[in-house]
Scaffold this motif. Structure first.
Motif, short mmCIF file in Angstrom:
data_model
loop_
_atom_site.label_atom_id
_atom_site.label_comp_id
_atom_site.label_asym_id
_atom_site.label_seq_id
_atom_site.Cartn_x
_atom_site.Cartn_y
_atom_site.Cartn_z
N LEU A 4 0.94 -1.17 -0.46
CA LEU A 4 0.34 -0.29 0.01
C LEU A 4 0.56 1.24 0.00
O LEU A 4 0.54 2.16 -1.17
CB LEU A 4 -0.84 0.38 1.26
N ARG A 21 -5.05 7.83 0.30
CA ARG A 21 -6.65 6.88 1.30
C ARG A 21 -5.67 5.69 1.03
O ARG A 21 -6.02 4.81 2.41
CB ARG A 21 -7.58 6.95 0.24
N GLN A 22 -5.33 4.94 0.41
CA GLN A 22 -3.47 4.41 0.72
C GLN A 22 -2.77 3.94 1.50
O GLN A 22 -2.80 3.26 2.73
CB GLN A 22 -2.86 4.09 -1.24
N TYR A 24 -3.58 5.61 4.78
CA TYR A 24 -4.62 5.82 5.99
C TYR A 24 -5.21 4.23 5.39
O TYR A 24 -4.46 4.11 7.15
CB TYR A 24 -5.65 6.82 5.11
N LEU A 25 -5.00 3.51 4.60
CA LEU A 25 -4.99 1.94 4.97
C LEU A 25 -4.13 1.60 5.53
O LEU A 25 -4.69 0.83 6.77
CB LEU A 25 -6.36 1.94 3.64
N ARG A 28 -3.73 2.33 9.25
CA ARG A 28 -4.88 1.33 9.91
C ARG A 28 -5.35 0.35 10.11
O ARG A 28 -5.85 -0.32 11.03
CB ARG A 28 -6.91 2.21 9.17
N ILE A 29 -4.42 -0.15 8.83
CA ILE A 29 -4.35 -1.94 9.50
C ILE A 29 -3.24 -1.34 10.41
O ILE A 29 -3.21 -3.28 10.89
CB ILE A 29 -3.81 -2.38 8.10
#
Length: 88
Positions: A4, A21-22, A24-25, A28-29
């Motif tokens: 990501l 967004r990538q 952020y993901l 978050r993971i």
């Protein structure tokens, strides 16, 4: 997380919303599954606003000119500047 962040860096110039967004993901993971993010991945996030900063696109990187050699990284989103000291 690695995939990501790599995709976010490559998409940063063409599609900044997708790269944010990538990143952020990926962040978050790591927080959801309590996995410590490696240092090279943590370095692409601003320490103040926690947003993704792509080197040279939405951040400024300079070499310090003091007696202690360092790299200064400035976030263009929030204006925060922090240093990474280079070991001799």
């Amino acid at each position: 997380m690695q995939i990501l962040i790599e995709n976010a860096i490559t998409n940063a110039k063409t599609n900044p919303e997708l790269s944010q967004r990538q990143a952020y993901l990926a962040r978050r993971i790591s927080t959801r599954h309590k996995i410590r993010m490696p240092y090279d991945l943590r370095m692409v996030f601003c320490k103040k606003c926690k947003s993704f900063i792509a080197p040279g696109i939405n951040s400024r990187i300079r070499l310090g000119r003091a007696s202690i050699k360092s790299i200064r990284i400035s976030c263009n989103l929030c204006g925060h500047t922090y240093r990474k000291i280079i070991p001799p």
